[in-house]
Design a protein around this motif. Sequence first.
Motif, PDB file in Angstrom:
ATOM      1  N   THR A 114       0.838  -1.216   0.000  1.00  0.00           N
ATOM      2  CA  THR A 114       0.000   0.000   0.000  1.00  0.00           C
ATOM      3  C   THR A 114       0.868   1.260   0.000  1.00  0.00           C
ATOM      4  N   THR A 133      -8.726   5.939   0.454  1.00  0.00           N
ATOM      5  CA  THR A 133      -9.097   4.889   1.401  1.00  0.00           C
ATOM      6  C   THR A 133     -10.601   4.632   1.419  1.00  0.00           C
ATOM      7  N   ASN A 179      -5.498   6.145  10.338  1.00  0.00           N
ATOM      8  CA  ASN A 179      -4.978   6.206   8.963  1.00  0.00           C
ATOM      9  C   ASN A 179      -4.710   7.650   8.548  1.00  0.00           C
ATOM     10  N   THR A 326      -6.571  -0.422  -3.173  1.00  0.00           N
ATOM     11  CA  THR A 326      -7.846  -0.820  -2.557  1.00  0.00           C
ATOM     12  C   THR A 326      -7.900  -2.317  -2.308  1.00  0.00           C
TER      13      THR A 326
END
Length: 441
Positions: A114, A133, A179, A326
């Motif tokens: 990621t 996200t 995040n 994703t």
Amino acid sequence: MRLSDVVTIRFVQTLRSNFDRGSYRGYSQLQQFEMADEYRKPGQFQGPTTTVEVTGGSTNEDSLSDEHATNEAVSHGLQQIEAKKVHWYSYLATTDFWIVLLLGQVLALCITATNTFSTFLVNYGTSIPAFQTVFMYILLSLIYLTYTLYTYGLKKYGKILLKDGWKYFILSFLDVEGNYFTVLAYRYTNLLSAQLINFWAIVVVVIISFLLLRVRYKIFQIIGILVCCGGMGILLASDHIQGTNGGSGEDMVKGDLFALLGATCYGLTNVFEEWYVSKRPMYEVLSFMGLFGMMINGVQAAIFDRESFQQATWNGEVIGYLVGYTLVLAFFYSVVPFIFRIASAAFYNVSLLTGNFWGTIIGIHVFGYTIHFMYPIAFVCIIVGLAVYFVAGSVLGESKKPWLGDNQEDGVAGFGTAKLKALNTARKQGLAQTSSAENAV
């Protein structure tokens, strides 16, 4: 002694105790024995049997009976497992240890992937940390919310939403903010500072688990965590020697505060999620995380990423990187609950410390990085620390959670749980059998 014999003996002892205390005072002897005989009527109490069948009853009485039978089987299974002779290396020789070790490295690779996709996006001028996200939470909802609604039905899911929805909202909020603030920190501070502060997530997990979940860490677990952190320190030192720590940040104090806030949110999220998945099916937990995460992150992206979205570059390669990001992150979220059940939030966090090593390996082939001789040493150090973490532990490792009760009666019998292991042990001895409705993921 069979489980049914144990139940029968307990019945006789209880009956005698009731008579001795005069629990049936005021009734004739004939009436007392007639009342006691009620326990032997069909549907109330069965005589000595060979097996206990665990099924999903259609009435509250049947449900309580099934729950009692399950708890008896689990108690017997746990006693059998924990009665086995163990050595300091016993858990290291189990399949569970190698599974959890492998899962930890798979998750570390997912984090590296990621980060790689995010780097590609930034190189194309597309920096939309909150917006990118959102798609992951949407994918989680499409998969797990759909399955949960199919399994529970709309009415049951609605009841859970009304009763426990606020708890899942807090979990999702902490996850989204963890995040967001971690990504935001890298804009203001340097890489070395942000990674050092991420150690705070491990400290938060250990403290919260100790205070709220009654987890008591053994000396080897503390040593294992310290050894892993030492390995991470070697990685960071090699980055500093090579001058790859990002130099001076735009606003170091502001960035460090964001990193500290993000690490705190991550630590709280990990502990709470471990608690949730030990009590509820994983698909239920992930369905709510997807649902609320999609809402919270969507609002946040609309507020903070609006300008960045308009200035971003959009082409086929950017779309491909978003899809890759994703899919990898959704896979990551799907695997994390398994490691929480088999091991713990603390082990999960120290497992991710190898992410820098895997990032450098990928960077050598993708970005032309060079590897420092201290990197392999650091990687081995972290892996050794993960092994030390489970030295002198029981064969159940950390799958037996202290907050679920001695017989794990408050937990779900899902994959990776001590409760399911105990039930499987009881089944092998003919003390329990399961119906297809009992299996919980």
